[in-house]
Design a protein around this motif. Structure first.
Motif, PDB file in Angstrom:
ATOM      1  N   GLN A 162       0.846  -1.195   0.000  1.00 18.48           N
ATOM      2  CA  GLN A 162       0.000   0.000   0.000  1.00 18.48           C
ATOM      3  C   GLN A 162       0.885   1.250   0.000  1.00 18.48           C
ATOM      4  O   GLN A 162       1.905   1.296   0.678  1.00 18.48           O
ATOM      5  N   TYR A 163       0.467   2.260  -0.743  1.00 17.63           N
ATOM      6  CA  TYR A 163       1.208   3.526  -0.766  1.00 17.63           C
ATOM      7  C   TYR A 163       0.922   4.322   0.497  1.00 17.63           C
ATOM      8  O   TYR A 163      -0.216   4.405   0.953  1.00 17.63           O
ATOM      9  N   ALA A 193       2.088   1.205  -5.878  1.00 16.51           N
ATOM     10  CA  ALA A 193       1.475   0.291  -4.910  1.00 16.51           C
ATOM     11  C   ALA A 193       0.901  -0.930  -5.635  1.00 16.51           C
ATOM     12  O   ALA A 193       0.357  -0.811  -6.734  1.00 16.51           O
ATOM     13  N   PHE A 195      -1.100  -3.429  -3.894  1.00 16.80           N
ATOM     14  CA  PHE A 195      -1.994  -4.105  -2.948  1.00 16.80           C
ATOM     15  C   PHE A 195      -3.131  -4.853  -3.612  1.00 16.80           C
ATOM     16  O   PHE A 195      -3.693  -5.792  -3.035  1.00 16.80           O
ATOM     17  N   GLU A 196      -3.518  -4.458  -4.834  1.00 18.50           N
ATOM     18  CA  GLU A 196      -4.624  -5.145  -5.502  1.00 18.50           C
ATOM     19  C   GLU A 196      -4.139  -6.037  -6.643  1.00 18.50           C
ATOM     20  O   GLU A 196      -4.949  -6.543  -7.420  1.00 18.50           O
ATOM     21  N   TYR A 240      -3.357   5.788   1.939  1.00 16.93           N
ATOM     22  CA  TYR A 240      -2.977   4.558   2.636  1.00 16.93           C
ATOM     23  C   TYR A 240      -4.156   3.889   3.338  1.00 16.93           C
ATOM     24  O   TYR A 240      -4.388   2.679   3.177  1.00 16.93           O
ATOM     25  N   CYS A 242      -7.342   4.033   2.855  1.00 19.38           N
ATOM     26  CA  CYS A 242      -8.305   3.470   1.904  1.00 19.38           C
ATOM     27  C   CYS A 242      -7.752   2.211   1.246  1.00 19.38           C
ATOM     28  O   CYS A 242      -8.482   1.230   1.030  1.00 19.38           O
ATOM     29  N   GLN A 243      -6.456   2.215   0.932  1.00 23.34           N
ATOM     30  CA  GLN A 243      -5.859   1.037   0.313  1.00 23.34           C
ATOM     31  C   GLN A 243      -5.779  -0.133   1.286  1.00 23.34           C
ATOM     32  O   GLN A 243      -5.907  -1.297   0.878  1.00 23.34           O
ATOM     33  N   CYS A 244      -5.583   0.154   2.563  1.00 26.49           N
ATOM     34  CA  CYS A 244      -5.613  -0.913   3.563  1.00 26.49           C
ATOM     35  C   CYS A 244      -7.003  -1.538   3.648  1.00 26.49           C
ATOM     36  O   CYS A 244      -7.148  -2.770   3.691  1.00 26.49           O
ATOM     37  N   LYS A 246      -9.236  -1.609   1.366  1.00 21.36           N
ATOM     38  CA  LYS A 246      -9.498  -2.375   0.148  1.00 21.36           C
ATOM     39  C   LYS A 246      -8.725  -3.688   0.157  1.00 21.36           C
ATOM     40  O   LYS A 246      -9.236  -4.720  -0.307  1.00 21.36           O
ATOM     41  N   THR A 247      -7.514  -3.684   0.690  1.00 23.50           N
ATOM     42  CA  THR A 247      -6.741  -4.919   0.790  1.00 23.50           C
ATOM     43  C   THR A 247      -7.506  -5.962   1.595  1.00 23.50           C
ATOM     44  O   THR A 247      -7.611  -7.132   1.189  1.00 23.50           O
TER      45      THR A 247
END
Length: 357
Positions: A162-163, A193, A195-196, A240, A242-244, A246-247
């Motif tokens: 994640q960024y 990033a 993460f997806e 960050y 939001c990306q967590c 989503k992960t």
């Protein structure tokens, strides 16, 4: 890592076929892949820890308070005491055989496996190495080493799925600082990033499945614990958090689980301001009080096990859970140098090298 032996083109050969006899020799042209991780102290004694923590906590990406306010507090108060506590934490997980931190050991192992995979595909045209944002090997020293080996194009890969400003951005900042000092800058790409990325998610879900299969009883809930950041960072545009989230959702979907089977939390709060939450150390205790007697914890934001996972999660956070009535605590190791993780990183690297090889 590939050998540091550098092939040289003297005047009259290779790229210097038409150069005058007094032209300096130049290394054969290559592509570099530079993996970057957070950092590590050189040792666990007070002064080694103080040097490391001073560099880390002086980074404006990590603590962005005004220097006139922060530095006196850091140098005169925090760094008189914190190195003792941090040194103790590192001693509990230190790789005594190699006299280094587990993060350094694992990052080197990852680099060696990635180098092997890229060598099979590209031969001697690619050189792979690793650096640390804080501590050694430094970003500056390794970037210069790659350039000395003939790397005129370098792929810079911060190993953070994640960024975040305090991780990915500061790693990029550091490599750009070195570029600013070079007479001849190599071309540089940074890896975004991942993460997806499906291969990363497959490796992550495989690690969870394996941990659950090995557990004495099936955990009641999986806690996906990410390193925390101040809530202010989220409000200022850092993606960050939001990306967590989503992960966790993508991991849940890949595992085929219900919403209640997995929860997102954040650890490692530092300082007085509000951080994103819920806090892992508090939430695992609440889960125990709710009757969740067996939990598992995974750390999707860490590519390698380190003090935040081996000491904080597997000791401090575990103790919080058990003190509140929890019975069985399962820690899911980071992806480290698992074969499926290395395969995922290689897929990402090959894609980002497109057009260069």
């Amino acid at each position: 890592m590939r050998s540091e032996t550098t092939e040289i083109d003297p005047p009259g050969s290779g790229r210097l076929a038409h150069a005058p006899a007094d032209h300096p020799a130049v290394p054969r042209k290559k592509v570099g892949v530079l993996l970057a991780n957070l950092g590590t102290p050189d040792a666990t004694d007070y002064w080694s820890m103080r040097r490391y923590l001073s560099e880390f906590l002086s980074d404006k990406r990590v603590v962005d308070y005004s220097a006139w306010l922060w530095q006196p507090l850091l140098q005169l108060v925090i760094l008189t005491r914190r190195p003792f506590k941090s040194g103790e934490a590192y001693r509990g997980i230190w790789n005594t055989e190699k006299d280094e931190s587990p993060l350094l050991t694992t990052t080197r192992d990852q680099t060696l496996k990635i180098a092997e995979g890229l060598h099979e595909a590209y031969g001697e045209d690619v050189v792979v190495d690793f650096c640390m944002r804080y501590g050694n090997p430094s970003t500056d020293s390794v970037l210069r080493r790659l350039q000395a080996q003939g790397c005129e194009k370098i792929l810079f890969f911060p190993l953070y799925p994640q960024y975040a400003g305090p991780t990915t951005a500061t790693a990029n900042d550091q490599v750009f600082r070195t570029l600013m000092t070079l007479k001849w800058q190599p071309s540089l790409r940074t890896v975004p990033a991942y993460f997806e990325h499906p291969d990363y998610l497959e490796a992550l879900s495989n690690s969870v499945r394996e941990a659950y299969a090995a557990a004495e009883s099936t955990p009641d809930v999986l806690v996906a614990s990410y390193h925390g950041v101040p809530k202010r960072y989220l409000m200022e545009g850092d993606p960050y958090h939001c990306q967590c989230q989503k992960t966790t959702r993508l991991l849940k979907e890949r595992l085929g689980w219900r919403d209640e089977d997995i929860v997102t939390t954040f650890q490692s709060k530092f300082g007085p301001e509000e951080w994103v939450g819920p806090a892992t150390v508090d939430h695992v205790a609440e889960l125990a009080r709710q009757g969740k007697k067996h939990i598992a914890v995974v750390s999707p934001a860490f590519s390698s096990d380190c003090v935040e996972t081996l000491e904080e999660i597997n000791e401090e956070i575990k103790e919080s859970f058990e003190a509140a009535g929890g019975e069985t605590f399962t820690y899911v190791p980071c992806l480290n140098d698992r074969d499926d993780h290395i395969a995922a990183l290689l897929t990402i690297i090959r894609n980002e090298l497109g057009g260069w090889l």
